[in-house]
Scaffold this active site. Sequence first.
Site, mmCIF file in Angstrom:
data_model
loop_
_atom_site.group_PDB
_atom_site.id
_atom_site.type_symbol
_atom_site.label_atom_id
_atom_site.label_comp_id
_atom_site.label_asym_id
_atom_site.label_seq_id
_atom_site.Cartn_x
_atom_site.Cartn_y
_atom_site.Cartn_z
ATOM 1 N N ASP A 1 0.870 -1.178 0.000
ATOM 2 C CA ASP A 1 0.000 0.000 0.000
ATOM 3 C C ASP A 1 0.905 1.226 0.000
ATOM 4 O OD1 ASP A 1 -1.715 2.119 0.535
ATOM 5 O OD2 ASP A 1 -2.841 1.067 2.092
ATOM 6 N N HIS A 2 0.894 1.946 -1.118
ATOM 7 C CA HIS A 2 1.835 3.059 -1.275
ATOM 8 C C HIS A 2 1.497 4.245 -0.379
ATOM 9 C CE1 HIS A 2 5.209 4.938 -2.972
ATOM 10 N NE2 HIS A 2 5.108 4.469 -4.204
ATOM 11 N N ARG A 3 0.314 4.259 0.222
ATOM 12 C CA ARG A 3 -0.033 5.352 1.124
ATOM 13 C C ARG A 3 0.753 5.266 2.426
ATOM 14 N NH1 ARG A 3 -6.320 4.280 1.677
ATOM 15 N NH2 ARG A 3 -5.390 2.235 2.109
#
Length: 412
Positions: free
Chosen positions: A384-386
Site C-alpha cells: 500500500d503506497h499510502r
Amino acid sequence: MPKDIVLPSLSAGMEDAVIARWLKTEGDAVAPGEALAEVETDKATMELEAEAAGTLGRILVPDGERADVNAVIAVLLEEGESADALSAYAPGGATPAAPEAPEEAPVLSEKTVAATPPATDKVLASPLARRIAAQKGVDLAGLSGSGPRGRIVRVDVERAAEQPPAAPVAQAPEAKAAPDLTGLGAYEAIPHTGMRRTIARRLVESKTTVPHFYLEADCDLEALLALRAQVNAGREKPARISVNDFLIKAVALALAEVPEANAVWTDEAILRLGSVDISVAVATDGGLITPVLRDADRKSLGALSAEMKALAVRAREGRLKPEEYQGGGFSLSNLGMYGVKRFSAIINPPQSCILAVGAAERRPVERDGQIAFASVMSATLSVDHRSVDGAVGAQWLAAFKAAVENPMSLLV
C-alpha cells in the site's frame, strides 16, 4: 419465568449467523458454560454457551436457519419451572395479548399516504441497519446490500451516510445489467455463503481503494533446503518443519529489522505496530481465511510450525476463534505447493503488505563466475503506497531475501 436466549455478537462486525446445529434438544437440562449450539458466522463455526442453568424449553430458530444478533433464538426454563410456563411466554418478555376482533382497515388520506416511507418494510435489511438508517436519514430502498442474499447490513448504511449528496441528473441511471448467460449450457448455481460474500466485498474494496505497487525478488533456496533436511532428520512426519515454516520465520525477522513495513493505514494516521503478528493464508472449502501467528519474531521455528499446523486444521474445520483470525499486521500467501511460479496477491486491509511466494524450481544461477543450477523461489511483495514507501518496501524485501538465503539466522 422463562428467559430469552439471544444470539450474541461472537466476533467484531457480526450482524447475523446461521444456527448450524443445536447440541441440546427441548427438555434437556442445561448448565452454565455448557455448549447449546454451533453457530456459523462468515468466518468460522463457534459454540454458543449457556449463561444460566435450567432446561431448554423451546427452540425458536431451528438448525440451518439464520438469525440476527440479539434476536431470541430459544427459551430457557429456570430450575424447577415446568413447560406450562411457556404458554404465557412471548419472545422479548412480552405477554401475548388475547386476540381481538378484526377491525376495518383505516381509510388513508392522500397526506398520510404521501408521508409513508416508500418500500422500507419490503427491503431485506438487518434490524441494526434499519435503526441506523432511521437515525441517519438513509433511504434503504436505494441501497444494495453486501450481506447474505443481498441483505443490507450496518456497513452498507454507514457507507451510504458518508457519501456526499448526488448531483441532480436529467434522468435516473439505468439498472446494472445482469450477466449474459447465453450459450453457457448446463451449470450448477452455488449460493454465496456469508464467508464468500465477505471475501468478495473485501477484495473489491482493497483493489479499488488501495494503491497497490509490487516488488519482486528471486531467492536461492539451496542452503534453506539443505538445512531443512538436517532439521527434519529423525523427525516423525507430523512434526517436520515445512518450507513455509521457514518463510514465516523469515517474514517475522524482516519485519523486526524493517518495522516501517509493519504498518496499518487509517485516514487519521499511519499506525506502526508494536508486535509482529503475521496472517497466513489457508485455503478452505468456503474460501480463503488468514489465521494469525502472534509475536512471530519471538517464537522458535519449531513453535511456529506446531502453531501453524494447529491453526490450519481448525481453519479447515471452520473452528477458529475470533482472536485467532482477527488482526495481524502483515500477510503471507504461498501457492508454491500448487506449482505456481509467481503471482501478485491483493492486500488485506487495513494491512499495508502481503507477500506472495511461488514454487521453487531449478534455474541457472551464477556461482563464482560459473553457471550452476539451484532451487530458486520467486517472491512478490504487494504494498500500500499510502503507508509504505517504495524504498521501505525494497528494504523489507532485501531483508527477507537475506534471511531466506542465510537460513541459520532463522534458528537463533
